[in-house]
Design a protein around this motif. Structure first.
Motif, PDB file in Angstrom:
ATOM      1  N   LEU A   5      11.517   6.855   2.052  1.00 56.89           N
ATOM      2  CA  LEU A   5      10.799   5.884   2.856  1.00 56.89           C
ATOM      3  C   LEU A   5       9.897   4.990   2.020  1.00 56.89           C
ATOM      4  N   LEU A   6       9.839   5.267   0.702  1.00 57.37           N
ATOM      5  CA  LEU A   6       8.802   4.618  -0.091  1.00 57.37           C
ATOM      6  C   LEU A   6       8.916   3.091  -0.077  1.00 57.37           C
ATOM      7  N   ALA A   7      10.110   2.566  -0.319  1.00 56.89           N
ATOM      8  CA  ALA A   7      10.252   1.114  -0.404  1.00 56.89           C
ATOM      9  C   ALA A   7       9.881   0.461   0.920  1.00 56.89           C
ATOM     10  N   LEU A   8      10.444   0.991   1.999  1.00 52.24           N
ATOM     11  CA  LEU A   8      10.177   0.418   3.321  1.00 52.24           C
ATOM     12  C   LEU A   8       8.691   0.467   3.644  1.00 52.24           C
ATOM     13  N   ALA A  12       3.598   6.558  -4.468  1.00 51.50           N
ATOM     14  CA  ALA A  12       3.366   7.070  -3.122  1.00 51.50           C
ATOM     15  C   ALA A  12       1.923   7.524  -2.949  1.00 51.50           C
ATOM     16  N   LEU A  13       1.377   8.178  -3.965  1.00 52.78           N
ATOM     17  CA  LEU A  13      -0.010   8.655  -3.852  1.00 52.78           C
ATOM     18  C   LEU A  13      -0.970   7.486  -3.689  1.00 52.78           C
ATOM     19  N   ILE A  14      -0.763   6.423  -4.498  1.00 49.54           N
ATOM     20  CA  ILE A  14      -1.657   5.266  -4.406  1.00 49.54           C
ATOM     21  C   ILE A  14      -1.521   4.605  -3.037  1.00 49.54           C
ATOM     22  N   LEU A  15      -0.288   4.497  -2.569  1.00 51.74           N
ATOM     23  CA  LEU A  15      -0.051   3.892  -1.256  1.00 51.74           C
ATOM     24  C   LEU A  15      -0.769   4.683  -0.165  1.00 51.74           C
ATOM     25  N   VAL A  16      -0.627   6.002  -0.226  1.00 54.87           N
ATOM     26  CA  VAL A  16      -1.275   6.847   0.782  1.00 54.87           C
ATOM     27  C   VAL A  16      -2.792   6.684   0.709  1.00 54.87           C
ATOM     28  N   GLY A  17      -3.330   6.642  -0.512  1.00 54.81           N
ATOM     29  CA  GLY A  17      -4.775   6.463  -0.657  1.00 54.81           C
ATOM     30  C   GLY A  17      -5.242   5.195   0.025  1.00 54.81           C
ATOM     31  N   CYS A  18      -4.553   4.078  -0.247  1.00 52.68           N
ATOM     32  CA  CYS A  18      -4.972   2.798   0.334  1.00 52.68           C
ATOM     33  C   CYS A  18      -4.829   2.802   1.848  1.00 52.68           C
ATOM     34  N   THR A  19      -3.719   3.355   2.375  1.00 50.19           N
ATOM     35  CA  THR A  19      -3.538   3.297   3.827  1.00 50.19           C
ATOM     36  C   THR A  19      -4.555   4.189   4.538  1.00 50.19           C
ATOM     37  N   VAL A  20      -4.756   5.414   4.022  1.00 46.26           N
ATOM     38  CA  VAL A  20      -5.691   6.325   4.703  1.00 46.26           C
ATOM     39  C   VAL A  20      -7.106   5.753   4.694  1.00 46.26           C
ATOM     40  N   SER A  21      -7.545   5.243   3.528  1.00 48.69           N
ATOM     41  CA  SER A  21      -8.933   4.780   3.456  1.00 48.69           C
ATOM     42  C   SER A  21      -9.137   3.542   4.324  1.00 48.69           C
ATOM     43  N   SER A  61       3.213  -1.508   4.628  1.00 44.65           N
ATOM     44  CA  SER A  61       1.766  -1.339   4.480  1.00 44.65           C
ATOM     45  C   SER A  61       1.188  -2.442   3.611  1.00 44.65           C
ATOM     46  N   GLY A  62       1.988  -3.021   2.711  1.00 44.00           N
ATOM     47  CA  GLY A  62       1.495  -4.172   1.946  1.00 44.00           C
ATOM     48  C   GLY A  62       1.078  -5.304   2.871  1.00 44.00           C
ATOM     49  N   ILE A  63       1.962  -5.630   3.812  1.00 49.17           N
ATOM     50  CA  ILE A  63       1.648  -6.715   4.751  1.00 49.17           C
ATOM     51  C   ILE A  63       0.423  -6.350   5.589  1.00 49.17           C
ATOM     52  N   THR A  64       0.399  -5.086   6.069  1.00 52.09           N
ATOM     53  CA  THR A  64      -0.718  -4.653   6.909  1.00 52.09           C
ATOM     54  C   THR A  64      -2.045  -4.716   6.149  1.00 52.09           C
ATOM     55  N   LEU A  65      -2.024  -4.254   4.895  1.00 50.58           N
ATOM     56  CA  LEU A  65      -3.271  -4.268   4.120  1.00 50.58           C
ATOM     57  C   LEU A  65      -3.726  -5.704   3.852  1.00 50.58           C
ATOM     58  N   LEU A  66      -2.768  -6.604   3.617  1.00 51.79           N
ATOM     59  CA  LEU A  66      -3.145  -8.014   3.419  1.00 51.79           C
ATOM     60  C   LEU A  66      -3.828  -8.565   4.659  1.00 51.79           C
ATOM     61  N   ARG A  67      -3.312  -8.185   5.825  1.00 50.37           N
ATOM     62  CA  ARG A  67      -3.912  -8.643   7.075  1.00 50.37           C
ATOM     63  C   ARG A  67      -5.349  -8.091   7.190  1.00 50.37           C
ATOM     64  N   CYS A  68      -5.537  -6.825   6.857  1.00 46.66           N
ATOM     65  CA  CYS A  68      -6.889  -6.241   6.902  1.00 46.66           C
ATOM     66  C   CYS A  68      -7.825  -7.025   5.984  1.00 46.66           C
ATOM     67  N   TRP A  69      -7.313  -7.381   4.816  1.00 47.89           N
ATOM     68  CA  TRP A  69      -8.142  -8.130   3.868  1.00 47.89           C
ATOM     69  C   TRP A  69      -8.462  -9.514   4.443  1.00 47.89           C
TER      70      TRP A  69
END
Ligand SMILES: Nc1ncnc2c1ncn2[C@@H]1O[C@H](COP(=O)(O)OP(=O)(O)OP(=O)(O)O)[C@@H](O)[C@H]1O
Ligand SMILES: [Mg+2]
Lengths: 250, 313
Positions: free
Chosen positions: B175-178, B41-50, B183-191
């Motif tokens: 909520l972690l899995a969902l 969760a911490l890593i996920l939050v880091g990636c989404t916030v940044s 956010s995985g899909i969203t981050l891929l789109r950003c990339w």
């Protein structure tokens, strides 16, 4: 050919362009002249789709502004705005590299690198290639922006007062570069100039604007005279002929 | 530049090891999954916030504002209380957190397109007006939230109450899995749009003339930001200054304007800050100071420094 048909433009109820209809022939330098606020920059922004068209049509060859694909248009037409966006932390080389974006979408090839190197060379920027833009002088920055346009390598190039900030040597060398681009590569260049003498000496065609309308146009040798100055700028400076060029005495 | 990214990656691995393995007293089979979920969760939050903050700065052409400073988090919490109020009234036992999350996130996408889509057009380029608008929005959203909270059933009030404060110790693991999928899909789109973002960062006129009209990309960016903010706020609550802090650090450590560098670099730095910081707080300081306080203190100082130095662009 750029064909402008019945273009009018208003901002906040104020008329800025009044039913402008004119054509800019392919090949050669066309200079747009006119007093401050005549609507030159607005016309250029409309041709380059920086502002959406309100009334009228603009065609660049077969491409209709507002309807054709942005990526295709970016391979045919480029613009240097009067107030270029400032991106302080980019290096000169990175900025010039963006000129190739319409072709490579961010993945430069060896051919793109060669074009960038050529543009840096052409505008004497090799010494500054690795410096960021905020460490350059106004004229050096201007040259970096022009080099980016050059790297974009489009058939049509629109330049809004590119001589701003350039010293006399850089200014002359830019005008000569533009001439040779037209002669060697059949480019069409539309350039807004404030110094009517520069227009008279380097342009193949002059379009004079005032209050949002085209007042006069033609070859410099034919239209640069005292009556043009009177009609467009409302000033009565004498005009003399030197080595075949009509020059205005300030 | 690549070596620095690898260096950051190594640092992140170290912080993860520190967080997972330090001072294990209970049986490993219990501690590892327990800590592993929180680590994820911490890593996920880091990636989404940044990433959300970087996207927002590119779209608004400045280096000071982030979604949280502009009130996105506060808006999420307002919509969350609205959703709890509305859904809670419909079902007897209260809605499942996943449903509440999806409803709130969709509402945030629409609300941010409406609010920030129009706002950005009118005050673009005027930093002080943007900052002021953000402050006013934040205050407005927070007072509306507390108004709604008063009308909510006390049992459901706990849901909103818990979400309203940043916390790393009680992460919303339901909520972690969902949220990892979304956010995985969203981050891929950003990339995938990283080169287009580079062009957008050059300014609207230049972007247009290079064949990248800003309008559509800006709207897409707002949608991506809304999704990312929803994920991080749902998981750990509002984080006022984390985004600004890690972006400033990323621009120091990997000085580049390319999103291909800044997205991973800011993500890694955010993950290191959260995982390493939380490890120190939990294992060394025994939770005497919450990590959020430290992050907001540092981030707030960076915010003031940037604002006073006037290096908005
Ligand atoms: N955003 C705007 N809002 C209101 N009026 C505008 C705007 N942009 C331009 N104008 C007005 O439109 C008119 C034409 O402006 P434009 O920039 O096209 O002139 P120009 O011929 O390029 O002048 P200059 O030689 O000073 O560059 C001016 O009277 C100007 O005040
Ligand atoms: Mg102008």
């Amino acid at each position: 050919m750029i064909s402008i048909q019945g273009v009018s433009h208003a901002i906040g109820g104020k008329r800025i362009l009044n039913d402008v209809t004119t054509q800019i022939a392919q090949g050669g330098i066309t200079a747009l002249i006119g007093p401050n606020g005549a609507g030159k920059s607005t016309l250029l922004s409309l041709i380059a789709r920086l502002e959406p068209l309100q009334t009228g049509r603009i065609l660049v060859d077969a491409l209709e502004i507002g309807a054709c694909s942005d990526q295709v248009l970016a391979q045919h037409l480029s613009i240097l705005p009067q107030m270029a966006d400032h991106t302080p932390r980019l290096t000169v080389k990175e900025l010039v590299g963006f000129g190739r974006y319409p072709y490579n979408r961010g993945r430069p090839t060896a051919q793109d690198d060669a074009k960038v190197a050529q543009a840096l060379d052409m505008f004497g920027l090799n010494l500054f290639a690795g410096r960021t833009l905020d460490t350059l002088s106004g004229g050096q920055k201007q040259r970096a922006h022009i080099a980016m346009i050059f790297a974009q390598d489009t058939d049509y190039v629109l330049l809004d007062e590119p001589l701003n900030n350039l010293d006399i040597a850089a200014g002359r060398s830019l005008m000569k570069t533009l001439q040779s681009m037209c002669a060697d590569h059949r480019k069409t260049i539309v350039i807004v100039l404030h110094d009517i003498n520069v227009a008279s000496r380097y342009a193949d065609h002059i379009i004079a604007m005032r209050d949002g309308s085209v007042i006069k146009q033609g070859r410099p040798a034919e239209i640069v005279d005292s009556s043009l100055l009177q009609d467009v700028f409302e000033t009565d400076a004498p005009v003399v002929k030197v080595e075949g060029t009509n020059l205005v005495l300030m | 530049m690549n070596r620095r990214l690898w260096g950051l990656f190594a640092l992140l691995l170290l912080s993860c090891a520190f967080y997972m393995l330090w001072g294990v007293r209970a049986p490993w089979s219990f501690v590892l999954p327990f800590r592993g979920v929180k680590l994820g969760a911490l890593i996920l939050v880091g990636c989404t916030v940044s990433t959300a903050s970087l996207l927002f700065q590119t779209i608004t052409q400045n280096r000071i504002l982030t979604p949280s400073i502009m009130g996105f988090d506060a808006l999420y919490l307002l919509l969350l209380s609205g959703a709890v109020f509305w859904l809670g009234g419909m079902t007897v036992a209260g809605a499942r957190p996943q449903i509440v999350f999806l409803v709130t996130a969709s509402a945030l996408i629409i609300a941010s397109l409406l609010l920030f889509g129009t706002l950005m057009r009118s005050v673009r380029g005027d930093l002080l007006r943007m900052v002021l608008t953000g402050i006013i929005f934040g205050a407005l959203f927070r007072s509306l939230t507390s108004f709604l909270e008063r009308m909510i059933d006390p049992n459901e009030f706990a849901v909103v109450q818990a979400a309203s404060f940043a916390r790393f110790t009680q992460i919303e693991t339901d909520l972690l899995a969902l949220s990892a999928c979304i956010s995985g899909i969203t981050l891929l789109r950003c990339w995938a749009i990283r080169h287009r973002l580079d062009v957008l960062a050059l300014g609207r006129d230049t972007a247009t003339s290079l064949g990248e009209p800003p309008r559509r990309l800006e709207l897409e960016g707002l949608i991506l930001i809304a999704i990312l903010v929803s994920v991080s706020t749902a998981l750990v609550g509002p984080l006022a200054f984390l985004g600004l802090l890690v972006l400033s650090l990323a621009r120091l450590v990997t000085p580049s304007e390319k999103h291909a560098i800044l997205i991973p670099s800011a993500g890694l730095i955010a993950a290191i800050t959260l995982v390493g910081g939380q490890a120190v707080m939990e294992h060394v300081m025994a939770l005497s100071t919450p990590l959020v306080v430290v992050i907001d203190l540092l981030g707030g100082a960076v915010f003031l420094a940037l604002l006073l130095k006037g290096s908005g662009r």
